[in-house]
Enzyme design. Structure first.
Site, mmCIF file in Angstrom:
data_model
loop_
_atom_site.group_PDB
_atom_site.id
_atom_site.type_symbol
_atom_site.label_atom_id
_atom_site.label_comp_id
_atom_site.label_asym_id
_atom_site.label_seq_id
_atom_site.Cartn_x
_atom_site.Cartn_y
_atom_site.Cartn_z
ATOM 1 N N TYR A 160 0.412 -1.200 -0.164
ATOM 2 C CA TYR A 160 -0.537 -0.439 -0.140
ATOM 3 C C TYR A 160 0.629 1.270 -0.242
ATOM 4 O O TYR A 160 1.464 1.424 0.944
ATOM 5 C CB TYR A 160 -1.213 0.252 1.120
ATOM 6 C CG TYR A 160 -1.713 1.411 1.392
ATOM 7 C CD1 TYR A 160 -2.714 1.488 0.864
ATOM 8 C CD2 TYR A 160 -1.143 1.999 2.528
ATOM 9 C CE1 TYR A 160 -3.373 2.454 0.739
ATOM 10 C CE2 TYR A 160 -2.156 3.101 2.566
ATOM 11 C CZ TYR A 160 -2.996 3.871 1.695
ATOM 12 O OH TYR A 160 -3.492 4.718 1.834
ATOM 13 N N ASP A 174 0.857 15.902 5.357
ATOM 14 C CA ASP A 174 -0.566 15.461 4.787
ATOM 15 C C ASP A 174 -1.562 15.884 4.477
ATOM 16 O O ASP A 174 -2.754 16.456 5.454
ATOM 17 C CB ASP A 174 -0.981 13.748 4.768
ATOM 18 C CG ASP A 174 -1.992 13.392 3.640
ATOM 19 O OD1 ASP A 174 -2.105 13.965 2.995
ATOM 20 O OD2 ASP A 174 -2.834 12.832 4.681
ATOM 21 N N ASP A 204 -2.766 5.798 -2.678
ATOM 22 C CA ASP A 204 -3.399 6.440 -2.443
ATOM 23 C C ASP A 204 -4.275 7.644 -3.637
ATOM 24 O O ASP A 204 -2.656 7.303 -3.839
ATOM 25 C CB ASP A 204 -3.253 7.299 -1.114
ATOM 26 C CG ASP A 204 -4.005 8.855 -0.767
ATOM 27 O OD1 ASP A 204 -5.195 9.103 -1.083
ATOM 28 O OD2 ASP A 204 -3.789 9.207 0.251
ATOM 29 N N ASP A 208 -5.969 10.474 -3.478
ATOM 30 C CA ASP A 208 -6.509 11.763 -2.578
ATOM 31 C C ASP A 208 -8.122 11.584 -3.717
ATOM 32 O O ASP A 208 -9.014 10.943 -3.062
ATOM 33 C CB ASP A 208 -5.615 12.721 -2.909
ATOM 34 C CG ASP A 208 -4.373 12.804 -1.767
ATOM 35 O OD1 ASP A 208 -4.583 12.439 -0.685
ATOM 36 O OD2 ASP A 208 -3.478 13.470 -2.536
ATOM 37 N N HIS A 229 -7.634 4.024 -4.061
ATOM 38 C CA HIS A 229 -8.525 4.971 -3.159
ATOM 39 C C HIS A 229 -8.906 6.518 -3.454
ATOM 40 O O HIS A 229 -8.094 7.261 -3.986
ATOM 41 C CB HIS A 229 -9.063 4.648 -1.776
ATOM 42 C CG HIS A 229 -7.266 5.349 -0.757
ATOM 43 N ND1 HIS A 229 -7.480 6.689 -0.292
ATOM 44 C CD2 HIS A 229 -6.470 4.544 -0.007
ATOM 45 C CE1 HIS A 229 -6.363 6.395 0.514
ATOM 46 N NE2 HIS A 229 -5.405 5.304 0.442
ATOM 47 N N GLU A 231 -11.623 10.077 -2.809
ATOM 48 C CA GLU A 231 -12.833 10.699 -1.017
ATOM 49 C C GLU A 231 -12.884 11.349 -1.728
ATOM 50 O O GLU A 231 -13.093 11.864 -2.545
ATOM 51 C CB GLU A 231 -10.662 10.747 -0.104
ATOM 52 C CG GLU A 231 -10.894 11.919 -0.472
ATOM 53 C CD GLU A 231 -9.374 11.981 0.089
ATOM 54 O OE1 GLU A 231 -9.253 12.860 0.938
ATOM 55 O OE2 GLU A 231 -8.668 10.735 0.477
ATOM 56 N N CYS A 252 -5.276 14.740 6.075
ATOM 57 C CA CYS A 252 -5.110 13.642 6.539
ATOM 58 C C CYS A 252 -6.565 13.155 7.245
ATOM 59 O O CYS A 252 -7.130 13.787 8.158
ATOM 60 C CB CYS A 252 -4.250 13.210 7.650
ATOM 61 S SG CYS A 252 -4.737 12.060 8.689
ATOM 62 N N ARG A 290 -13.850 5.247 -0.562
ATOM 63 C CA ARG A 290 -13.361 6.617 1.175
ATOM 64 C C ARG A 290 -14.356 7.548 1.293
ATOM 65 O O ARG A 290 -14.060 8.896 0.360
ATOM 66 C CB ARG A 290 -12.100 6.371 0.925
ATOM 67 C CG ARG A 290 -11.522 7.237 2.320
ATOM 68 C CD ARG A 290 -10.248 7.241 2.223
ATOM 69 N NE ARG A 290 -10.376 9.275 3.280
ATOM 70 C CZ ARG A 290 -8.447 10.218 3.284
ATOM 71 N NH1 ARG A 290 -7.966 9.092 2.962
ATOM 72 N NH2 ARG A 290 -8.751 10.272 4.303
ATOM 73 N N GLU A 313 -13.503 5.761 6.627
ATOM 74 C CA GLU A 313 -12.505 6.992 7.259
ATOM 75 C C GLU A 313 -13.210 6.955 8.160
ATOM 76 O O GLU A 313 -14.147 7.417 9.072
ATOM 77 C CB GLU A 313 -11.750 7.645 6.159
ATOM 78 C CG GLU A 313 -11.130 8.617 6.866
ATOM 79 C CD GLU A 313 -9.468 7.366 7.539
ATOM 80 O OE1 GLU A 313 -9.457 6.668 8.077
ATOM 81 O OE2 GLU A 313 -8.998 7.444 6.611
ATOM 82 N N ASN A 337 -8.340 0.993 8.047
ATOM 83 C CA ASN A 337 -7.585 2.128 8.064
ATOM 84 C C ASN A 337 -6.476 2.138 9.579
ATOM 85 O O ASN A 337 -7.554 2.332 10.370
ATOM 86 C CB ASN A 337 -7.556 3.093 7.624
ATOM 87 C CG ASN A 337 -6.303 4.246 7.133
ATOM 88 O OD1 ASN A 337 -4.966 3.507 7.246
ATOM 89 N ND2 ASN A 337 -7.102 5.507 7.009
#
Length: 306
Positions: free
Chosen positions: A49, A64, A92, A94, A119, A121, A129, A166, A196, A221
């Site tokens: 990952y 982040d 990721d 974002d 992913h 989001e 983050c 996400r 999340e 996560n």
């Protein structure tokens, strides 16, 4: 000798086959550069990952807070994916870095980089983050549009990548809104659901049951010090998660051990650190395999040894 013209199984297909085994949980160590990826591979992990937080901190030296660009993330993912082309990399992505056209471009870029899953989001583009406070969200319609754009590009290219939806809505809008957003994302083409900031084992169990009813794998996560309980692999499996990522595991270890070594250097003049020989370090990153490759190809640069 006849050439083997059979195309290899795609890494996305490989990951789909693993997720089809409902009694297994996919454990993905968080890696953020070539060295941490090599260490994870050397430890025997079969899926990696690429953490966005780790990528931002290691490549840019910044927390982040949504400053990494698509190119920053794609380039890092491509490098990590290239280290072992048999190992699926989840990355990721974002927010997808813009509107539907940009999300489509991001999807194509990640597919071309060799990423098996990514992913997307529902935070605004100036994101942070998921375990920090006061996250701002886009509308449910815009989030669904992001997922739909990724699915459209995947279909348009005729090449596979798993889409992980996400949502960060739990903290401000609650479980019901989060579930609604994920259901619409699944309808738009998402393959895996990522809630999340889940706040308890009971809430996690409810989420996994809701996703199981839809036939969708759920992702956990694990972020120590964040808002979610820290579950072991066994606990996450018992709750019902099908995938587990550890984005800050390596970061925490480096923060502690490397920070200590640097403090010892400036405070006491200790230059030996833990004393690991440089050759051992190089061997962890494929020294022997690289030399052997060169020799087999007829290279002469290393015939006297290294």
């Amino acid at each position: 000798m006849m050439a083997n013209l059979t195309p290899p199984e795609s890494l996305a297909s490989k990951l789909r086959a693993i997720l089809a085994k409902e009694d297994e949980i996919v454990v993905c160590p968080g890696v953020y550069d070539g060295f941490t990826a090599r260490l994870a591979l050397n430890a025997g992990f079969k899926i990696l990952y690429m953490t966005g937080a780790g990528t931002t901190m290691s490549r840019l030296g910044i927390a982040d807070l949504g400053v990494a660009t698509m190119n920053d993330m794609r380039d890092n993912a491509a490098m990590i994916a290239s280290l072992d082309p048999t190992v699926p990399v989840i990355a990721d992505a974002d927010t997808g870095y813009g509107g539907p056209l940009m999300v489509g471009r991001t999807t194509a870029a990640y597919i071309n980089a060799g990423v098996a899953a990514f992913h997307l989001e529902d935070q605004v583009t100036t994101k942070r983050c998921g375990h920090l406070s006061n996250k701002l969200l886009v509308s449910p319609e815009e989030f669904t549009s992001r997922i739909r754009a990724a699915a459209q590009m995947r279909a348009q290219l005729g090449r596979d990548i798993l889409i992980i939806a996400r949502t960060d809505a739990l903290a401000s809008l609650g479980y019901d809104e989060s579930l609604s957003r994920l259901k619409h994302a699944i309808e738009a083409g998402a393959d895996i659901a990522f809630l999340e900031g889940v706040r308890s084992k009971a809430e996690a169990r409810t989420f996994c049951m809701d996703m199981r009813e839809l036939g969708i794998p759920s992702l956990y996560n694990c972020v120590p010090g964040g808002v979610s309980p820290v579950l072991s692999v066994q606990e996450a499996r018992e709750v019902g998660f099908r995938m587990l990522i550890t984005p800050t595991l390596a970061l925490g270890e480096v923060f502690e051990s490397v920070g200590r070594a640097y403090r010892n250097l400036i405070e006491s003049g200790d230059t030996k650190g833990n004393g690991i020989p440089v050759r051992t370090l190089f061997e962890s990153c494929g020294l022997d395999e690289a030399v052997e490759f060169d020799k087999k190809a007829g290279g002469k640069g290393f015939e006297g040894g290294v």
